[in-house]
Design a protein around this motif. Structure first.
Motif, PDB file in Angstrom:
ATOM      1  N   TYR A   1       1.726   4.844   0.848  1.00  0.00           N
ATOM      2  CA  TYR A   1       1.233   6.052   1.740  1.00  0.00           C
ATOM      3  C   TYR A   1       2.024   7.414   1.076  1.00  0.00           C
ATOM      4  O   TYR A   1       3.325   7.357   1.230  1.00  0.00           O
ATOM      5  CB  TYR A   1       1.884   5.687   3.155  1.00  0.00           C
ATOM      6  CG  TYR A   1       1.122   4.503   3.561  1.00  0.00           C
ATOM      7  CD1 TYR A   1      -0.173   4.844   4.298  1.00  0.00           C
ATOM      8  CD2 TYR A   1       1.596   3.205   3.423  1.00  0.00           C
ATOM      9  CE1 TYR A   1      -0.901   3.737   4.757  1.00  0.00           C
ATOM     10  CE2 TYR A   1       0.974   2.241   3.812  1.00  0.00           C
ATOM     11  CZ  TYR A   1      -0.228   2.306   4.520  1.00  0.00           C
ATOM     12  OH  TYR A   1      -1.165   1.220   4.984  1.00  0.00           O
TER      13      TYR A   1
ATOM     14  N   LYS B 222       0.772  -1.098  -0.152  1.00  0.00           N
ATOM     15  CA  LYS B 222      -0.109   0.084   0.004  1.00  0.00           C
ATOM     16  C   LYS B 222       0.863   1.234   0.123  1.00  0.00           C
ATOM     17  O   LYS B 222       1.886   1.265   0.650  1.00  0.00           O
ATOM     18  CB  LYS B 222      -1.007   0.014   1.032  1.00  0.00           C
ATOM     19  CG  LYS B 222      -2.034  -1.083   1.158  1.00  0.00           C
ATOM     20  CD  LYS B 222      -2.774  -0.801   2.036  1.00  0.00           C
ATOM     21  CE  LYS B 222      -3.998  -2.043   2.093  1.00  0.00           C
ATOM     22  NZ  LYS B 222      -4.251  -2.647   1.033  1.00  0.00           N
TER      23      LYS B 222
ATOM     24  N   SER C  29       0.954   9.802   5.704  1.00  0.00           N
ATOM     25  CA  SER C  29      -0.220   9.546   6.103  1.00  0.00           C
ATOM     26  C   SER C  29      -0.504   8.296   6.754  1.00  0.00           C
ATOM     27  O   SER C  29       0.058   7.227   6.393  1.00  0.00           O
ATOM     28  CB  SER C  29      -0.986   9.572   4.918  1.00  0.00           C
ATOM     29  OG  SER C  29      -2.467   9.371   5.110  1.00  0.00           O
ATOM     30  N   GLU C  30      -1.718   8.210   7.702  1.00  0.00           N
ATOM     31  CA  GLU C  30      -2.340   6.805   8.124  1.00  0.00           C
ATOM     32  C   GLU C  30      -3.074   6.320   7.137  1.00  0.00           C
ATOM     33  O   GLU C  30      -3.180   4.925   7.207  1.00  0.00           O
ATOM     34  CB  GLU C  30      -3.095   7.164   9.390  1.00  0.00           C
ATOM     35  CG  GLU C  30      -2.450   8.008  10.603  1.00  0.00           C
ATOM     36  CD  GLU C  30      -1.572   6.877  11.352  1.00  0.00           C
ATOM     37  OE1 GLU C  30      -1.847   5.762  11.653  1.00  0.00           O
ATOM     38  OE2 GLU C  30      -0.301   7.415  11.744  1.00  0.00           O
ATOM     39  N   GLU C  31      -3.596   6.959   6.191  1.00  0.00           N
ATOM     40  CA  GLU C  31      -4.292   6.218   5.113  1.00  0.00           C
ATOM     41  C   GLU C  31      -3.721   5.943   3.895  1.00  0.00           C
ATOM     42  O   GLU C  31      -3.150   7.048   3.307  1.00  0.00           O
ATOM     43  CB  GLU C  31      -5.697   7.092   4.819  1.00  0.00           C
ATOM     44  CG  GLU C  31      -6.700   7.332   5.937  1.00  0.00           C
ATOM     45  CD  GLU C  31      -7.497   6.037   5.998  1.00  0.00           C
ATOM     46  OE1 GLU C  31      -8.012   5.387   5.098  1.00  0.00           O
ATOM     47  OE2 GLU C  31      -7.591   5.469   7.280  1.00  0.00           O
ATOM     48  N   PRO C  32      -3.665   4.775   3.294  1.00  0.00           N
ATOM     49  CA  PRO C  32      -3.042   4.779   1.926  1.00  0.00           C
ATOM     50  C   PRO C  32      -3.711   5.125   0.978  1.00  0.00           C
ATOM     51  O   PRO C  32      -4.935   5.614   0.966  1.00  0.00           O
ATOM     52  CB  PRO C  32      -2.974   3.123   1.744  1.00  0.00           C
ATOM     53  CG  PRO C  32      -4.210   2.666   2.656  1.00  0.00           C
ATOM     54  CD  PRO C  32      -4.328   3.614   3.574  1.00  0.00           C
ATOM     55  N   LEU C  33      -3.192   5.472  -0.132  1.00  0.00           N
ATOM     56  CA  LEU C  33      -3.754   6.070  -1.623  1.00  0.00           C
ATOM     57  C   LEU C  33      -4.860   5.026  -1.858  1.00  0.00           C
ATOM     58  O   LEU C  33      -4.589   3.966  -1.907  1.00  0.00           O
ATOM     59  CB  LEU C  33      -2.811   6.354  -2.598  1.00  0.00           C
ATOM     60  CG  LEU C  33      -1.770   7.549  -2.520  1.00  0.00           C
ATOM     61  CD1 LEU C  33      -0.812   7.648  -3.749  1.00  0.00           C
ATOM     62  CD2 LEU C  33      -2.631   8.585  -2.422  1.00  0.00           C
ATOM     63  N   LYS C  34      -5.885   5.652  -2.440  1.00  0.00           N
ATOM     64  CA  LYS C  34      -6.783   4.638  -3.233  1.00  0.00           C
ATOM     65  C   LYS C  34      -6.117   4.071  -4.490  1.00  0.00           C
ATOM     66  O   LYS C  34      -5.542   4.856  -5.402  1.00  0.00           O
ATOM     67  CB  LYS C  34      -8.016   5.551  -3.784  1.00  0.00           C
ATOM     68  CG  LYS C  34      -8.495   6.288  -2.245  1.00  0.00           C
ATOM     69  CD  LYS C  34     -10.181   5.932  -2.365  1.00  0.00           C
ATOM     70  CE  LYS C  34     -10.694   7.073  -1.353  1.00  0.00           C
ATOM     71  NZ  LYS C  34     -10.132   6.493   0.239  1.00  0.00           N
TER      72      LYS C  34
END
Length: 178
Positions: free
Chosen positions: A105, A103, A109-114
């Protein structure tokens, strides 16, 4: 019935020659300044673009604007500029890109890229990579089978090496590309 004269033959020949020269000039202008034509040589962009597909890139796409994340670009391969590659922009200038468990990042960021365009779950850990100004970090959509920024000696695509934004798959079949 009147037979054609040699003069009328040459007139007609010159008209055809002018037309051929005009068509060749138009094709050269379109090919060198408006569009770039490419054939996909590998599976690195599957399912978006398949091996053997033919695509057009817009050479003018970045004249009045900047490349954006997720654009599919045609560019000169940084390790050998005689080769052209097609990949998707993932990392923008000044960003830090890190790949953990497949994934992506950006900037911690805590959220991975879509990445819904990837055909299977990518694997591996790579980076971090800090993208220089005026450069981009690119990945293939089929990440497990892509030779991309993660593996190059020069991992970034300089903005001036981008030849165009891929906009249309025209063979086999027609499909607009995002």
């Amino acid at each position: 019935m009147k037979e054609p004269t040699q003069s009328s033959f040459w007139k007609e020949f010159m008209e055809y020659l002018k037309m051929i020269i005009f068509v060749v000039a138009v094709v050269l202008v379109v090919n060198n300044f408006l569009l770039i034509n490419a054939k996909i040589p590998s599976e690195s962009m599957e399912q978006t673009i398949m091996t053997g597909d033919r695509v057009f890139g817009n050479r003018l796409a970045y004249v009045f604007g900047e490349p954006e994340r997720y654009d599919i670009i045609i560019f000169k391969y940084p390790d050998n500029e005689k080769e052209l590659f097609i990949k998707r922009i993932i990392g923008m200038p000044g960003e830090t890109v890190e790949i953990k468990d497949g994934k992506v990042y950006i900037n911690g960021s805590e959220e991975p890229l879509k990445d819904s365009f990837t055909p299977e779950t990518p694997v591996g850990d790579y980076g971090p990579y800090t993208v220089p100004e005026d450069s981009y970090f690119v990945l293939g959509d089929n990440r497990n089978y892509s030779r991309d920024s993660r593996f190059w000696n020069n991992p970034y695509v300089a903005e001036d090496k981008i030849l165009g934004k891929t906009v249309l798959k025209y063979f086999p079949g027609i499909k607009l590309l995002k």
